[in-house]
Design an enzyme around this catalytic site. Structure first.
Site, mmCIF file in Angstrom:
data_model
loop_
_atom_site.group_PDB
_atom_site.id
_atom_site.type_symbol
_atom_site.label_atom_id
_atom_site.label_comp_id
_atom_site.label_asym_id
_atom_site.label_seq_id
_atom_site.Cartn_x
_atom_site.Cartn_y
_atom_site.Cartn_z
ATOM 1 N N GLU A 34 0.843 -1.200 0.000
ATOM 2 C CA GLU A 34 0.000 0.000 0.000
ATOM 3 C C GLU A 34 0.878 1.249 0.000
ATOM 4 O OE1 GLU A 34 -2.428 2.771 -0.312
ATOM 5 O OE2 GLU A 34 -3.362 0.775 -0.286
ATOM 6 N N LEU A 38 -3.852 2.001 4.697
ATOM 7 C CA LEU A 38 -4.635 0.783 4.619
ATOM 8 C C LEU A 38 -6.124 1.109 4.603
ATOM 9 C CD1 LEU A 38 -2.738 -1.537 7.141
ATOM 10 C CD2 LEU A 38 -2.889 -1.842 4.660
ATOM 11 N N GLY A 39 -6.852 0.407 3.752
ATOM 12 C CA GLY A 39 -8.274 0.674 3.587
ATOM 13 C C GLY A 39 -8.590 1.375 2.293
ATOM 14 N N GLY A 40 -7.566 1.956 1.663
ATOM 15 C CA GLY A 40 -7.744 2.568 0.351
ATOM 16 C C GLY A 40 -8.641 3.792 0.367
ATOM 17 N N GLY A 114 4.282 0.056 -5.348
ATOM 18 C CA GLY A 114 4.668 -1.220 -5.930
ATOM 19 C C GLY A 114 4.605 -1.239 -7.447
ATOM 20 N N ILE A 183 -21.834 10.311 -6.254
ATOM 21 C CA ILE A 183 -20.918 11.214 -5.554
ATOM 22 C C ILE A 183 -21.402 12.651 -5.648
ATOM 23 C CG2 ILE A 183 -18.579 12.171 -5.540
ATOM 24 C CD1 ILE A 183 -17.571 9.418 -6.427
ATOM 25 N N HIS A 443 -44.533 -5.507 11.604
ATOM 26 C CA HIS A 443 -45.275 -4.241 11.631
ATOM 27 C C HIS A 443 -45.048 -3.557 12.972
ATOM 28 C CE1 HIS A 443 -48.537 -1.370 10.988
ATOM 29 N NE2 HIS A 443 -48.921 -1.639 12.225
#
Length: 464
Positions: A34, A38-40, A114, A183, A443
């Site tokens: 990464e 982390l988690g993008g 990377g 978005i 309900h």
């Protein structure tokens, strides 16, 4: 000597980190690379922090309308710095959670940029040095980034992408949102509820163009009622930035161009896959308009190289990436999963009101030559919705008239992003109208509208 693994995952978004965890569960030695957090994007700059902002604006809306509920609230205001800080803390908490999951599953985390240097080989740039890694399988999950306007690139000051819009230093006074997908509509909703004067410009004939036409029409009417100006069939021709704002020239559907002043602009016109400079060209990995071409198991045309998530194309959704990652890893680990398909992926827009859908729209079903039955039930017919003060919206279901197959479901209104999963499960189980009509719904709940919509498709609706 290079560190050796069974699987290296390049990118740690909701596709990448989920794939890494599943690989570790299957007994593979896994590393994840990464370049940022982390988690993008989803966890740090997308899905999660935007929902924190939207929750704030929702509560603020209720506070400013306290009288509707017999309550009194005076001198209502907000602290923008604290709003942003809360959103970032939510993101930070989940980022820490992903770190914990990596440790728990004994996944090696390698920080840096990377690049695949050869089949089975990956080099990670870290500052002035590099770390070399090797693996039998390399999975690309590098995601995507916001697309810029070619004539007005985002500067973070007056022209924003979603990343800038999540951490504003000042509240826009007059905001132009270019693009009306999820978005664009979410940010328009947030800033409108917080008091900004908002305009949405969309090139296509209607907002939320991937949704059912009735949903789009309802949203345009509702957002307009809430004070948002919507201009469809129009494009932004020019943007000039200044110290105090921007001037935007908009060409309308009649061909006439007008220029207007705004304090800020949010550009929400799509995404660009992150495929550059990661070694794909050298290996001969096939791409199409930047997106990596894969089969139903995430395999590229190059043996040992796989790809999942936004980098492989639409739909650009976190849950799609996660499921792709699981299918891909189970296959490469020797399993026999069903190939990944996009026919049953729900889409959600967390504006106010919310929008959610799965499967074919009414128009798409007709285009496919299906004979259909359509049911539609309004929120105003549901006791729980009225009690909540959320009586705007509807639920629509589309069935194959001959087989009873649930072809699609489309919702607009309060909490529909939670309700949609019921129809997703029904479609996955190949449920017909019969099973849905025979199901008992609690309900009072909003979910009763799901039942009524199904009943309505067959002329059996009770409460409308």
């Amino acid at each position: 000597m290079a560190d050796t693994y069974d699987l290296i995952v390049l990118g740690s978004g909701p596709g990448g980190y989920v794939a890494a965890i599943r690989g570790a569960q299957l007994g593979l030695k896994v590393a994840i690379v990464e370049r940022e957090r982390l988690g993008g994007i989803c966890l740090n700059w997308g899905c999660i922090p935007t929902k924190a902002l939207l929750r704030t604006s929702e509560i603020y809306h209720y506070m400013t309308h306290a009288g509707d509920y017999g309550l009194k609230a005076e001198n209502i205001g907000f602290d923008l710095t604290k709003i942003v800080d809360r959103s970032r803390k939510v993101s930070g908490q989940l980022n820490a959670g992903v770190k914990g999951l990596m440790k728990k599953n004994k996944i090696t985390v390698v920080e840096g940029f990377g690049t695949i240097t050869a089949k089975g080989k990956l080099s990670v740039k870290q500052g002035n040095g590099t770390v070399d890694l090797e693996a039998r399988h390399i999975l690309v999950a590098t995601g995507a980034r916001a697309r810029d306007l070619p004539f007005a690139k985002a500067d973070g000051k007056r022209i924003w992408t979603y990343r800038h819009a999540m951490v504003p230093e000042v509240m826009p006074t007059k905001l132009l949102v270019i693009g009306s997908g999820a978005i664009g509509v979410e940010f328009a909703s947030f800033y409108n509820d917080m008091g900004a004067d908002v305009t949405i410009v969309e090139m296509l004939p209607r907002i939320l163009p991937v949704e059912d036409e009735e949903v789009s029409a309802f949203m345009e009417k509702r957002l307009t009622k809430d004070g948002i100006k919507i201009v469809t069939g129009a494009g932004v021709e020019k943007i000039d930035t200044g110290a105090d704002g921007v001037k935007a020239t908009i060409k309308g559907k009649d061909g006439t161009s007008t220029t207007e002043d705004y304090s800020h602009v949010i550009v929400a016109i799509g995404i660009v896959p992150n495929t550059e400079e990661i070694g794909l060209e050298k290996l001969g990995v096939t791409t199409e308009r930047g997106h990596i071409k894969v089969d139903g198991f995430g395999r590229t045309n190059v043996e040992g190289i796989y790809a999942i998530g936004d980098v492989t194309g639409a739909p650009w959704l976190a849950h799609k990436a996660s499921h792709e990652g699981i299918v891909c890893v189970e296959k490469l680990a020797g399993g026999n999963p069903h190939p990944f398909e996009t026919w049953n992926i729900p889409g959600c827009t967390y504006s106010r009101p919310q929008v959610a859908s799965v499967g074919l729209t009414e128009a798409k079903a007709k285009q496919a030559g299906r004979e259909i039955k359509v049911g539609k039930f309004p929120f105003i017919g549901n006791g729980k919705a009225i009690a909540l003060g959320e009586a705007d919206g509807f639920i629509k279901t589309v069935f194959d008239a001959k087989t009873g197959e649930l072809l699609g479901a489309h919702m607009v209104g309060a909490e529909v992003t939670e309700l949609i999963q019921g129809y997703v499960v029904a479609r996955q189980l190949e449920t017909t109208e019969h099973e849905l009509m025979e199901t008992v719904f609690a309900h009072p709940t909003l979910s009763e509208m799901m039942h009524e919509s199904v009943l309505g498709a067959y002329g059996r609706a009770i409460h409308f």
